[in-house]
Structures are given as C-alpha cells and as structure tokens.
Design a protein around this motif. Structure first.
Motif, PDB file in Angstrom:
ATOM      1  N   PHE A  31       0.460  -2.762   5.538  1.00 36.11           N
ATOM      2  CA  PHE A  31       0.891  -4.025   4.940  1.00 36.11           C
ATOM      3  C   PHE A  31       0.755  -5.152   5.967  1.00 36.11           C
ATOM      4  O   PHE A  31       0.207  -6.213   5.681  1.00 36.11           O
ATOM      5  CB  PHE A  31       2.338  -3.883   4.456  1.00 36.11           C
ATOM      6  CG  PHE A  31       2.826  -5.010   3.589  1.00 36.11           C
ATOM      7  CD1 PHE A  31       2.420  -5.120   2.273  1.00 36.11           C
ATOM      8  CD2 PHE A  31       3.719  -5.942   4.090  1.00 36.11           C
ATOM      9  CE1 PHE A  31       2.891  -6.155   1.463  1.00 36.11           C
ATOM     10  CE2 PHE A  31       4.196  -6.970   3.293  1.00 36.11           C
ATOM     11  CZ  PHE A  31       3.782  -7.082   1.986  1.00 36.11           C
ATOM     12  N   CYS A  88      12.776  -3.863  -2.398  1.00 37.34           N
ATOM     13  CA  CYS A  88      11.356  -4.020  -2.687  1.00 37.34           C
ATOM     14  C   CYS A  88      10.885  -5.390  -2.232  1.00 37.34           C
ATOM     15  O   CYS A  88      11.632  -6.356  -2.267  1.00 37.34           O
ATOM     16  CB  CYS A  88      11.089  -3.902  -4.185  1.00 37.34           C
ATOM     17  SG  CYS A  88      11.535  -2.336  -4.922  1.00 37.34           S
ATOM     18  N   LEU A 102       6.464  -3.525  -3.101  1.00 34.91           N
ATOM     19  CA  LEU A 102       6.400  -2.509  -2.064  1.00 34.91           C
ATOM     20  C   LEU A 102       7.822  -2.025  -1.823  1.00 34.91           C
ATOM     21  O   LEU A 102       8.703  -2.816  -1.465  1.00 34.91           O
ATOM     22  CB  LEU A 102       5.816  -3.111  -0.780  1.00 34.91           C
ATOM     23  CG  LEU A 102       5.734  -2.195   0.421  1.00 34.91           C
ATOM     24  CD1 LEU A 102       4.718  -1.073   0.177  1.00 34.91           C
ATOM     25  CD2 LEU A 102       5.371  -2.986   1.668  1.00 34.91           C
ATOM     26  N   VAL A 112       4.302   1.857  -3.990  1.00 37.27           N
ATOM     27  CA  VAL A 112       4.043   0.627  -4.730  1.00 37.27           C
ATOM     28  C   VAL A 112       4.419   0.869  -6.188  1.00 37.27           C
ATOM     29  O   VAL A 112       4.002   1.864  -6.786  1.00 37.27           O
ATOM     30  CB  VAL A 112       2.557   0.213  -4.620  1.00 37.27           C
ATOM     31  CG1 VAL A 112       2.266  -1.007  -5.494  1.00 37.27           C
ATOM     32  CG2 VAL A 112       2.195  -0.067  -3.162  1.00 37.27           C
ATOM     33  N   SER A 128       1.299   4.598  -1.756  1.00 38.04           N
ATOM     34  CA  SER A 128       1.346   3.775  -0.545  1.00 38.04           C
ATOM     35  C   SER A 128       0.517   2.511  -0.734  1.00 38.04           C
ATOM     36  O   SER A 128      -0.330   2.436  -1.628  1.00 38.04           O
ATOM     37  CB  SER A 128       0.809   4.554   0.658  1.00 38.04           C
ATOM     38  OG  SER A 128      -0.592   4.756   0.525  1.00 38.04           O
ATOM     39  N   PHE A 129       0.753   1.555   0.141  1.00 37.78           N
ATOM     40  CA  PHE A 129      -0.029   0.322   0.138  1.00 37.78           C
ATOM     41  C   PHE A 129      -1.480   0.627   0.500  1.00 37.78           C
ATOM     42  O   PHE A 129      -2.405   0.061  -0.080  1.00 37.78           O
ATOM     43  CB  PHE A 129       0.585  -0.692   1.122  1.00 37.78           C
ATOM     44  CG  PHE A 129      -0.016  -2.054   1.036  1.00 37.78           C
ATOM     45  CD1 PHE A 129       0.294  -2.910  -0.008  1.00 37.78           C
ATOM     46  CD2 PHE A 129      -0.893  -2.503   2.007  1.00 37.78           C
ATOM     47  CE1 PHE A 129      -0.263  -4.176  -0.097  1.00 37.78           C
ATOM     48  CE2 PHE A 129      -1.453  -3.776   1.936  1.00 37.78           C
ATOM     49  CZ  PHE A 129      -1.141  -4.609   0.871  1.00 37.78           C
TER      50      PHE A 129
END
Length: 139
Positions: A31, A88, A102, A112, A128-129
C-alpha cells in the motif's frame, strides 16, 4: 505496470509518515509503495478487441493532496463505522460509488473489502492489496 491518469501531487516520505501516524495500525508495504508511486488517480481506458473495458475500480483516492482524499473519505464515512465495526482505510471507488476498503485490524490485516453503499454492507474482495493490484488488467 499500472498507469493512472490525473494522479495528484506525489507524496513525500514525510507526507506518507504523517498520514501513517494517523492510522491506529501499521499499513502494508504494498500500500505504501503504491501510494509513493501513484498518489491516487484513475485507471486508463482499456480496449479489448475494440471494446472499451470498464474495470471494477474506477479510481484511487489520493493522500493529502486533492479534493477527495483518503483522509476526507474517512471523515465522510464515519456514519458507516458503526455498521462496519472494523478498522478500514477507504482507498478507491467503483463507478457506482461503492468504496474499496483496506482492512488493517490484526485479525483481517491487509484484506480488501467493498463497502456497498446502497446495501450498507461489506463483501470480501481480495486477500491483500498486492493481490488486488495483480488482478488489475494493467499490472
């Protein structure tokens, strides 16, 4: 490699640190890397076999710079936190106004989810991102 249009002013490491310090939990490296490279913006139009492709993510929100920042979106979504009851970070939206979030609380760290505005509910989206980025047609 992802390419975004209309990105905001690039973040400095200090601006990233200021943002990250406001968050209760650490943020995933993927991120951070993404936002230091692309401070928000819209996915470029993609054509497949001559047809315009509309990706699920319409645009990524910037940090610090711009009119609808992640920080402002967090303030705007405060009404939803009682429903979400989760930690989040909103970071993107789809063409219909739903938000990609996220999750950063330990038990769901890095996942996510999508906040469905009309239904006032969340649905799982990616683990996951990094997985989200890899699933974009541009990555």
């Amino acid at each position: 490699m992802i390419s975004l249009e209309e990105s905001e002013q690039s973040l400095t490491e200090q601006e990233w640190q200021t943002f990250a310090q406001k968050i209760e939990y650490p943020l995933p490296e993927s991120f951070k890397d993404f936002y230091l490279q692309h401070n928000g913006g819209y996915l470029e139009t993609l054509f497949i076999d001559g047809e315009e492709y509309a990706p699920l993510i319409h645009g990524f929100m910037p940090i610090t710079h711009g009119s609808l920042t992640i920080e402002q979106s967090m303030i705007d979504m405060q009404y939803a936190w009682d429903i979400l009851q989760e930690v989040c970070i909103p970071f993107a939206s789809d063409p219909g106004g739903n938000s990609f979030l996220l999750r950063i609380e330990p038990q769901h760290y890095g996942e996510v989810v999508v906040w469905l505005e009309e239904d006032k509910s969340i649905i799982a989206f990616r683990d996951s991102f990094t997985e989200l980025l890899e699933d974009l047609p541009y990555y």
